[in-house]
Design an enzyme around this catalytic site. Structure first.
Site, mmCIF file in Angstrom:
data_model
loop_
_atom_site.group_PDB
_atom_site.id
_atom_site.type_symbol
_atom_site.label_atom_id
_atom_site.label_comp_id
_atom_site.label_asym_id
_atom_site.label_seq_id
_atom_site.Cartn_x
_atom_site.Cartn_y
_atom_site.Cartn_z
ATOM 1 N N GLU A 165 20.709 54.113 30.106
ATOM 2 C CA GLU A 165 20.987 53.717 28.619
ATOM 3 C C GLU A 165 19.865 54.100 27.880
ATOM 4 O O GLU A 165 18.795 53.990 27.899
ATOM 5 C CB GLU A 165 20.939 52.038 28.480
ATOM 6 C CG GLU A 165 21.360 51.431 27.370
ATOM 7 C CD GLU A 165 21.060 50.004 27.142
ATOM 8 O OE1 GLU A 165 20.270 49.745 26.047
ATOM 9 O OE2 GLU A 165 21.495 49.098 27.925
ATOM 10 N N CYS A 181 17.753 48.218 21.049
ATOM 11 C CA CYS A 181 18.768 49.361 21.395
ATOM 12 C C CYS A 181 20.020 49.382 20.643
ATOM 13 O O CYS A 181 20.652 50.416 20.193
ATOM 14 C CB CYS A 181 19.100 49.052 22.816
ATOM 15 S SG CYS A 181 17.872 49.018 24.021
#
Length: 467
Positions: free
Chosen positions: A243, A277
């Site tokens: 990720e 994020c």
């Protein structure tokens, strides 16, 4: 997530005598020194995890789940300690840090329950045979975790790995090595020796682990690092689970309440000083709502200024301000913020930019700071087109009262997660599968158990009887 210098983990800190020196981003005071693992220590950690892998894979799934429950209980007992450590190392407000710890505890409990019921499939074959698809642990997992939510992210990757029978070598971010190590120690204490090994260090340590004889490299961090890990895994045969960076858009459609939309945009752009994020990185607003929305967004930014924490360090602040200054030099205007404040620490004000164009770094790259760049567009299709023209593919938010637009948005936006009318919405147990430069593979949710296992197909047929 942002990373500097092209290494495997961001550099926080001052590296002296192979030691990480961590500074409080509020005061610039030293809050810890952590020795950097030697290459020999990295190799021994991998070897130890490999030695433990066979026995741990044979441990009944229910016992692995019980061990993870015990780990969650230990982390719960130390939650205040972990939150305080995190706050000192990264500047995150203590209450936000505690929220991350609580999320990590919940994730450990979730995988403690899901792991024992993770199952394969049976296939329909011959009447006198059985065909099975059985999940098996992949082996040794190198887990490289970030600084912006160190407990929650590590809990997901470590929890899913160990409950499915893998062993782990964990390297926390060098920006919060004490938080990462303390969390991992609490989890490791509930597991047999070698199941969870911990190494501390900088980018060189991460690079060595990514190139080591492991079976999975799980990384949350920058896209540049993700590409380097993918290259390393291509050489070793390990599976990359990534990720990486994001450049998440938020679209404000015509017909929505501009005050509500501004509050959503501000939450997405300024929470945790923009160091999440899935923070909002670029905003596209329909011309019909632009004036009222921008006015409300400036008001929101000024309110956030009273409660926002610092960026993780001054090096990261220079990165954020570089994006802002580049936009200003190219013709954008800052309606609030946009300047480095005086005094100690790594503070940066909530910033609203208008007059932004796609070529600006603040629109095309991940800024990862409290910056809300606004671009006014003539209609919803234009917003979709420009929001989609990006190399990242992590997440996107759409604020609209038009169901047709909502349906079109989630169909067309090339990202792993689309949120409609809720910038940080999501059900418990939800997974994500980033695209493009944002990574590959599922993170969190039951699907992460699939990532941590390999399927073996078994055909069982009877031997013929002797004649």
């Amino acid at each position: 997530m942002i990373q500097f210098g092209g290494g495997y983990c961001s550099s926080v800190t001052v590296l002296e005598n192979r030691e990480l020196t961590v500074l409080d981003p509020r005061t610039d005071e030293v809050v810890g020194r952590v020795p950097i693992a030697t290459p020999e220590r990295c190799d021994e950690a991998v070897a130890s995890a490999r030695r433990a892998a066979s026995d741990w894979a044979r441990t009944p799934a229910a016992e692995r789940g019980a061990a993870l429950h015990a780990a969650a209980a230990a982390v719960r007992e130390a939650a205040d300690e972990l939150a305080a450590l995190n706050s000192r190392e990264t500047g995150k407000p203590v209450e936000d840090a505690r929220g991350g710890v609580d999320a990590g505890i919940g994730t450990l409990v979730q995988y403690a329950e899901l792991g024992p019921v993770h199952r394969g499939r049976s296939l329909h074959g011959a009447w006198d045979a059985a065909d099975l698809m059985v999940p098996e642990p992949r082996g040794v997992v190198a887990v490289l975790t970030p600084w912006n939510d160190p407990v929650a992210v590590a809990a997901g990757l470590i929890g899913a790995a160990v409950v499915t029978g893998n062993t782990v070598v964990h390297k926390p971010s060098e920006r919060c090595p004490q938080t990462g190590r303390r969390f991992a120690e609490l989890v490791a204490a509930a597991l047999p020796p070698g199941v969870l090994e911990i190494v501390d260090g900088d980018g060189a340590v991460g690079a060595r682990l990514a190139s080591a004889p492991v079976d999975v490299v799980a990384h949350v961090g920058s896209s540049a690092t993700g590409r380097a890990i993918t290259e390393a895994c291509a050489r070793t045969g390990a599976r990359p689970l990534l990720e990486n960076g994001g450049n998440d858009p938020l679209i404000v459609d015509a017909g929505v309440d501009p005050g509500w939309a501004a509050a959503q945009a501000a939450l997405g752009a300024f929470a945790n000083a923009g160091q999440i994020c899935v923070s909002v990185e670029r905003i596209f607003v329909h011309a019909a709502e632009a004036d009222a929305f921008i006015e409300a967004l400036v008001g929101e930014a000024r309110q956030w200024a009273d409660r926002i924490g610092p960026l993780v360090d001054r090096a990261h602040r220079e990165h954020v301000h570089g994006h802002v200054q580049g936009a200003l030099d190219a013709g954008a205007h800052a309606l609030t913020g946009g300047a480095i404040p005086g005094g100690p620490g790594a503070f940066y004000p909530p910033t609203v930019l208008i007059g932004c164009v796609p070529a600006m770094a603040v629109m095309s790259e991940e800024t990862f700071g409290p910056v809300a760049p606004v671009r006014v567009v003539r209609d919803f299709p234009t917003a979709l087109q420009e929001a989609s023209a990006d190399r990242y593919g992590l997440a996107a938010t759409v604020l609209t009262s038009d169901m047709e637009h909502a349906q079109r948005a989630w169909r067309e936006l090339p990202v792993g997660t689309v949120k409609v009318n809720n910038v940080f919405g999501g059900a418990p147990g939800g997974a994500s599968q980033p695209r493009g430069d944002s990574g590959s593979g599922f993170g969190f949710g039951p699907e992460l158990l699939d990532e941590m296992t390999a399927v073996k197909v078994v055909h069982l047929a009877p031997a013929p009887r002797p004649t």
